[in-house]
Design an enzyme around this catalytic site. Structure first.
Site, PDB file in Angstrom:
ATOM      1  N   SER A  34      52.812   9.272 101.385  1.00  0.00           N
ATOM      2  CA  SER A  34      53.139   9.760 100.619  1.00  0.00           C
ATOM      3  C   SER A  34      52.591  11.036  99.832  1.00  0.00           C
ATOM      4  O   SER A  34      53.568  12.590  99.661  1.00  0.00           O
ATOM      5  CB  SER A  34      53.187   9.396  99.661  1.00  0.00           C
TER       6      SER A  34
ATOM      7  N   ALA B  82      50.426   4.209 103.169  1.00  0.00           N
ATOM      8  CA  ALA B  82      51.048   4.707 102.102  1.00  0.00           C
ATOM      9  C   ALA B  82      50.670   5.654 101.694  1.00  0.00           C
ATOM     10  O   ALA B  82      51.732   6.444 100.674  1.00  0.00           O
ATOM     11  CB  ALA B  82      51.710   3.175 101.487  1.00  0.00           C
ATOM     12  N   TYR B  83      49.632   5.773 100.731  1.00  0.00           N
ATOM     13  CA  TYR B  83      49.294   7.382  99.634  1.00  0.00           C
ATOM     14  C   TYR B  83      49.118   8.511 100.659  1.00  0.00           C
ATOM     15  O   TYR B  83      49.542   9.214 100.096  1.00  0.00           O
ATOM     16  CB  TYR B  83      48.417   6.818  98.598  1.00  0.00           C
ATOM     17  N   CYS B  84      48.447   7.801 101.804  1.00  0.00           N
ATOM     18  CA  CYS B  84      48.375   9.667 102.544  1.00  0.00           C
ATOM     19  C   CYS B  84      49.912  10.170 102.973  1.00  0.00           C
ATOM     20  O   CYS B  84      49.908  10.506 102.310  1.00  0.00           O
ATOM     21  CB  CYS B  84      46.988   8.718 103.387  1.00  0.00           C
TER      22      CYS B  84
END
Length: 294
Positions: free
Chosen positions: A156, A152-154
């Site tokens: 985003s 998710a972080y990558c």
């Protein structure tokens, strides 16, 4: 903006209660800027504001809320009369294998980091256009290197990078600059919270130098603020990140191979329950969503 040109300018910083946001506010204020601090933790925002050497004010707001952000943008302009700089920094993170992740937490990372950045720009773009100002979008090493257990972080941060490049192309002819700030693992509540996840902590410690190191906050933020002064298109919080840009085409293949080895090491370990958003900022976001549901 050359050195000293931030004096008297108005800078908006989202996610300003702690970490990169609070440190950016301090560095900008030390250069004479007036600060509008936005975030989900009113008491922390008040503490940050009270310690700034220059003029400042703070607003409690969720960056994913279009109407609330529009109202805050109007209030900032009413209070200060202008907006010259926006630092779109607000962000959350969650870690762990995608298959075991909580779908709501995964979605929230995208909402805050990507959608919240776009909402921020949409709310403040009229003011930036009026002043021919500058927007710094905070991305991450995660935009350059797609890491396992950080889907998710990558996603985003890759999203905000692409969005900021596109926005720069749209508004450059109208005098607005758009920069992207890249940070590796920097000593913030978010990174310390991520290190509480045993799998993430162990994997990060096995990364080759210099990628696995945690870097001090203030020098990284000083680089970001110098980039704001120069209206840079790319700003690197750690020196070695610039070199990764030339190699990024090959990085997904390298990371995939290394990721396979790492995930085999964890294959026989119990997955554990899905984790939520990490760090104190993540906890604040969880409380905000809980209050809205109740």
């Amino acid at each position: 903006m050359s050195g000293g040109a931030l004096a008297g300018r108005v800078a908006v910083v989202t996610g300003a209660a702690r970490g990169v946001g609070a440190a950016s506010a301090r560095a900008l204020s030390a250069r004479g800027a007036r600060l509008a601090l936005l975030g989900l933790e009113p008491e922390e925002l008040e503490r940050v504001s009270a310690r700034l050497p220059g003029q400042s004010a703070h607003w409690h707001v969720d960056v994913t809320d279009h109407e609330a952000m529009d109202a805050v943008a109007a209030s900032v302009r009413e209070r200060f009369g202008r907006v010259d700089v926006v630092v779109a920094n607000a962000g959350v993170a969650a870690g762990g294998p995608f298959a075991d992740s909580d779908p709501d937490v995964w979605r929230r990372v995208i909402e805050v980091n990507l959608i919240g950045s776009a909402v921020t720009a949409r709310a403040f773009l009229p003011a930036l256009l009026a002043q021919r100002g500058y927007l710094l979008q905070i991305a991450s090493l995660a935009a350059i290197v797609p890491a396992p257990m950080m889907t998710a972080y990558c996603a985003s941060k890759a999203g905000v990078e692409a969005y900021a490049h596109s926005l720069r192309a749209e508004v450059g002819h109208r005098g607005v600059g758009v920069g992207i700030g890249y940070l590796s693992w920097t000593d913030t509540d978010m990174v310390r919270g991520a290190d509480e996840n045993a799998r993430l902590r162990e994997s990060r410690r096995r990364l080759p130098w210099p990628a696995g190191k945690t870097y001090p906050l203030e020098p990284a933020v000083e680089r970001l603020v110098k980039g704001i002064e120069r209206r840079s298109t790319h700003v690197y919080g750690q020196w070695w990140l610039r070199g990764l840009q030339a190699a990024r085409g090959a990085l997904p293949v390298i990371v995939a191979e290394g990721g396979r080895r790492e995930m085999r090491r964890f294959a026989d370990r119990p997955a554990g329950p899905p984790t939520g958003l990490v760090g104190a900022g993540g906890a604040a976001d969880e409380r905000r969503r809980g209050d809205r549901r109740s």
